[in-house]
Design a protein around this motif. Sequence first.
Motif, PDB file in Angstrom:
ATOM      1  N   ALA A 185       0.695  -1.124  -0.034  1.00 13.41           N
ATOM      2  CA  ALA A 185       0.135   0.097  -0.036  1.00 13.41           C
ATOM      3  C   ALA A 185       0.879   1.334  -0.054  1.00 13.41           C
ATOM      4  N   ASP A 186       1.909   1.108   0.619  1.00 14.39           N
ATOM      5  CA  ASP A 186       2.585   2.419   0.873  1.00 14.39           C
ATOM      6  C   ASP A 186       3.431   2.779  -0.439  1.00 14.39           C
ATOM      7  N   ILE A 187       3.989   1.775  -0.956  1.00 14.90           N
ATOM      8  CA  ILE A 187       4.436   1.713  -2.445  1.00 14.90           C
ATOM      9  C   ILE A 187       3.581   2.363  -3.442  1.00 14.90           C
ATOM     10  N   ILE A 188       2.453   1.875  -3.343  1.00 15.04           N
ATOM     11  CA  ILE A 188       1.356   2.006  -4.478  1.00 15.04           C
ATOM     12  C   ILE A 188       0.726   3.815  -4.287  1.00 15.04           C
ATOM     13  N   ASN A 189       0.998   3.823  -2.952  1.00 12.94           N
ATOM     14  CA  ASN A 189       0.735   5.288  -2.430  1.00 12.94           C
ATOM     15  C   ASN A 189       1.828   6.431  -3.186  1.00 12.94           C
ATOM     16  N   SER A 190       3.025   5.815  -3.022  1.00  9.48           N
ATOM     17  CA  SER A 190       3.854   6.770  -3.605  1.00  9.48           C
ATOM     18  C   SER A 190       4.014   6.785  -5.141  1.00  9.48           C
ATOM     19  N   ILE A 191       3.491   5.794  -5.713  1.00  7.42           N
ATOM     20  CA  ILE A 191       3.139   5.760  -7.184  1.00  7.42           C
ATOM     21  C   ILE A 191       2.541   7.078  -7.401  1.00  7.42           C
ATOM     22  N   GLY A 192       1.507   6.832  -6.732  1.00  5.09           N
ATOM     23  CA  GLY A 192       0.096   8.054  -6.974  1.00  5.09           C
ATOM     24  C   GLY A 192       0.516   9.259  -6.785  1.00  5.09           C
ATOM     25  N   VAL A 193       1.607   9.530  -5.781  1.00  6.82           N
ATOM     26  CA  VAL A 193       2.319  10.841  -5.676  1.00  6.82           C
ATOM     27  C   VAL A 193       3.130  10.980  -7.111  1.00  6.82           C
ATOM     28  N   GLU A 238      -4.368   5.032  -8.166  1.00  7.71           N
ATOM     29  CA  GLU A 238      -3.433   4.388  -7.262  1.00  7.71           C
ATOM     30  C   GLU A 238      -3.720   4.656  -5.815  1.00  7.71           C
ATOM     31  N   PHE A 239      -4.269   5.567  -5.581  1.00  5.21           N
ATOM     32  CA  PHE A 239      -4.509   6.055  -4.162  1.00  5.21           C
ATOM     33  C   PHE A 239      -5.521   5.184  -3.630  1.00  5.21           C
ATOM     34  N   SER A 240      -6.744   5.054  -4.664  1.00  4.64           N
ATOM     35  CA  SER A 240      -8.056   4.105  -4.086  1.00  4.64           C
ATOM     36  C   SER A 240      -7.465   2.874  -3.987  1.00  4.64           C
ATOM     37  N   GLU A 241      -6.622   2.256  -4.929  1.00  2.00           N
ATOM     38  CA  GLU A 241      -5.931   0.789  -4.531  1.00  2.00           C
ATOM     39  C   GLU A 241      -5.536   0.853  -3.202  1.00  2.00           C
ATOM     40  N   ALA A 242      -4.570   1.830  -2.964  1.00  2.50           N
ATOM     41  CA  ALA A 242      -3.784   1.814  -1.575  1.00  2.50           C
ATOM     42  C   ALA A 242      -4.862   1.959  -0.426  1.00  2.50           C
ATOM     43  N   ILE A 243      -5.843   2.475  -0.503  1.00  4.30           N
ATOM     44  CA  ILE A 243      -7.040   2.824   0.515  1.00  4.30           C
ATOM     45  C   ILE A 243      -7.655   1.449   0.701  1.00  4.30           C
ATOM     46  N   ARG A 244      -7.854   0.855  -0.319  1.00  4.95           N
ATOM     47  CA  ARG A 244      -8.557  -0.534  -0.242  1.00  4.95           C
ATOM     48  C   ARG A 244      -7.745  -1.620   0.492  1.00  4.95           C
ATOM     49  N   MET A 245      -6.395  -1.371   0.503  1.00  4.46           N
ATOM     50  CA  MET A 245      -5.544  -2.338   1.109  1.00  4.46           C
ATOM     51  C   MET A 245      -5.573  -1.921   2.371  1.00  4.46           C
ATOM     52  N   LYS A 246      -5.312  -0.613   2.854  1.00  3.66           N
ATOM     53  CA  LYS A 246      -4.949  -0.211   4.211  1.00  3.66           C
ATOM     54  C   LYS A 246      -5.604   1.093   4.270  1.00  3.66           C
ATOM     55  N   GLU A 247      -6.369   1.625   5.307  1.00  7.59           N
ATOM     56  CA  GLU A 247      -7.002   2.795   5.461  1.00  7.59           C
ATOM     57  C   GLU A 247      -6.098   3.836   6.070  1.00  7.59           C
ATOM     58  N   ASP A 248      -5.589   4.831   5.489  1.00  5.25           N
ATOM     59  CA  ASP A 248      -4.724   5.685   6.027  1.00  5.25           C
ATOM     60  C   ASP A 248      -4.762   7.140   5.704  1.00  5.25           C
ATOM     61  N   GLY A 249      -4.559   8.033   6.560  1.00  2.28           N
ATOM     62  CA  GLY A 249      -5.036   9.322   6.353  1.00  2.28           C
ATOM     63  C   GLY A 249      -4.189   9.765   5.525  1.00  2.28           C
ATOM     64  N   VAL A 250      -3.048   9.579   5.166  1.00  3.16           N
ATOM     65  CA  VAL A 250      -2.191   9.900   4.088  1.00  3.16           C
ATOM     66  C   VAL A 250      -2.767   9.843   2.786  1.00  3.16           C
ATOM     67  N   TYR A 251      -3.132   8.428   2.594  1.00  4.02           N
ATOM     68  CA  TYR A 251      -3.768   8.141   1.170  1.00  4.02           C
ATOM     69  C   TYR A 251      -5.076   9.024   0.876  1.00  4.02           C
ATOM     70  N   TYR A 252      -5.964   9.166   1.902  1.00  2.00           N
ATOM     71  CA  TYR A 252      -7.027  10.004   1.724  1.00  2.00           C
ATOM     72  C   TYR A 252      -6.589  11.566   1.454  1.00  2.00           C
ATOM     73  N   SER A 253      -5.722  12.103   2.050  1.00  2.13           N
ATOM     74  CA  SER A 253      -5.264  13.244   1.954  1.00  2.13           C
ATOM     75  C   SER A 253      -4.782  13.572   0.519  1.00  2.13           C
TER      76      SER A 253
END
Length: 646
Positions: free
Chosen positions: A568-576, A590-605
């Motif tokens: 999830a963290d790597i996928i979030n980085s790809i989104g960035v 990418e952020f949506s996939e990361a959120i599906r894997m793990k709810e994290d405030g940074v991903y939503y932001s």
Amino acid sequence: MSNNHQKTKTKTIPSASFTPAKKKPVPATNDKFRWMPILCIILAFIVYTPVFNAGFVNWDDDDYVQNNYSITSFDNFKEIITQPVQGNYHPLTMLTIAGNYAISGKNAGSYHIVNLLIHLLNILLVFLFIRKLTGDKPWIAFIASLLFAVHPLHVESVAWVAERKDVLYSFFFLFGLIQYLRYLKTGKILDYIFVLGLFILSVLSKPAAIVFPIVLLAIDFYYDRLKIAKSYVEKIPFFLLSLVFGLLTMHAQKLQGAVGGADMFPVHFRFFFGFYGIMMYTIKAIWPFNLCTFYPFPAINETLPIQYYLAPLFSILLLVILVLTYRKNKLIAFAILFYGINLLLVLQFLPVGSAIIADRYTYISLIGFSLIPGYYFQQWIDRNKGIVPFSAAIILGLVAIILSALSFKQSATWKNSAALWDRAIEVSPSSRAYTNRGLIYKRETNYDKALEMYNKAIKLNKVEKDALINRGNIYFSKQQFDLAIADYNECLKIDSTVQKAIENRGSAYSSQGKYDLAIKDLDNAIKLNPKTESGYANRAVYYQATGQHLKAIDDFNMHMQINHLRDADIINSIGVSYLNLKKYDSAVTEFSEAIRMKEDGVYYSNRAIGYFYMGKKTEAINDVNKSESLGVKVNDVFKASLQSVK
């Protein structure tokens, strides 16, 4: 044994070490002594009950199980049977571990159960082998199987998941020796082929089995077969296979970059190291107290302790005994040969691993040693007309109780990594023990205790590379980059090819903004190990920091491909990176996939930013609210800009 022994056909193979009895020998299938191996098996089961509550340890278990993608599915069959692990090519062992993974995944329970079950089978095989070898002398077989069952030196082979290879290769090794005795009796080609097949299975379980044909020659010596040309001719296929698997192992170790600890010492020291091993294994077989996981080499650049110089004298003594018993008592001579042959590959005449000795190396060899007390106990029983004297029963009972108690206690040390290394530090403090204990503290984020362990490791051994890297990693975590780089540099002074030190130094340079130095190290690290677990991710971070987002995305994806894991963290980085490339649809995906894997405030932001630039105000506001509900503060300017959107 008379010279015409080979010309006489008998139903059983008489012992070369006993005067033929006047009475007809008891058949090996007689039920009278069947209780012996059963008792040994029951006793061993009780002794090893602590392993039922044991987990994995941070010593090879990660490479064999926890971080080994290939064993997670039999769809990876090709990789399982072709890829070496820890510098060893043992596909059959890895197939059994894959079977365990199919049963219990990363729960260690089934792995320990299978190790123990194979050990229990090996106890039976030891009894059958010795009984057949000695022409049905059951008390020799009983003593040998009892010592094999509960000797503390064997705990490491049974209680350590990564040592599945030990118990498994021994199963086929012992089965092969029993079948060879059958072949000597029948002379049938099918029995010979069966022996060859069992040898192949043994060497596919652990390369140490390549000494099998030498053990067969030792059996031929015992039965006066060495004068027969056939004895040598029939071993040719075995030696050819040993050569092939030996070369495969050398290649696997070269790929692994395996370097023995003895390489740090003058060449002539290895002469003493090898003989020291022979002596210490014998001492520990007789006095198995204060055993531990890791026995370090002596201190570098210091005079060797006196026991190393005495060790060759001990080996000379064994050689004298071998010569004296060559004709008068071939069982004793065979016992010494069996013991020495099975230690041959693990003596530090040539550098193997990073320890001077290891308990697990006695798993097979100790059978030879146990023949000696077994022989004298059998003589005692025979002189008493087959009746066990009360004093003999007391001695045997005390030995069994003491060894069982020691093994029970030793098997409990394999409960977890902390218990394992705490015991090692208590018994035989070493840089390796402190380093591995420090790694546990680091995983617990107890950085102060971890640093304490690494400092002790480096104080004991200034060339302990792992301690330098791990201490550098803690400094890195504390953003003390100069200290981290200093430790990585010290490691690279010892060995300029340590990939992890180069990679981590590159990341530290990147964090300091020294991008020219960073990319040089990160590129070199990936060249050294194209399948590095974190190298591509670290280089991707560098690419992001320098605005090379397409390259960053490629490296992040390569990282996940190598690790066979969507992170999830790597996928979030790809989104960035997609955000920076203004590819907002891709970023939101990418952020949506990361959120599906793990709810994290940074991903939503981050996704809120993507939605904002896509003109999806409602979705962006919802993500901002969700982000802050998860404890992540969103930039006030961004929130204000959301409110201003019409």
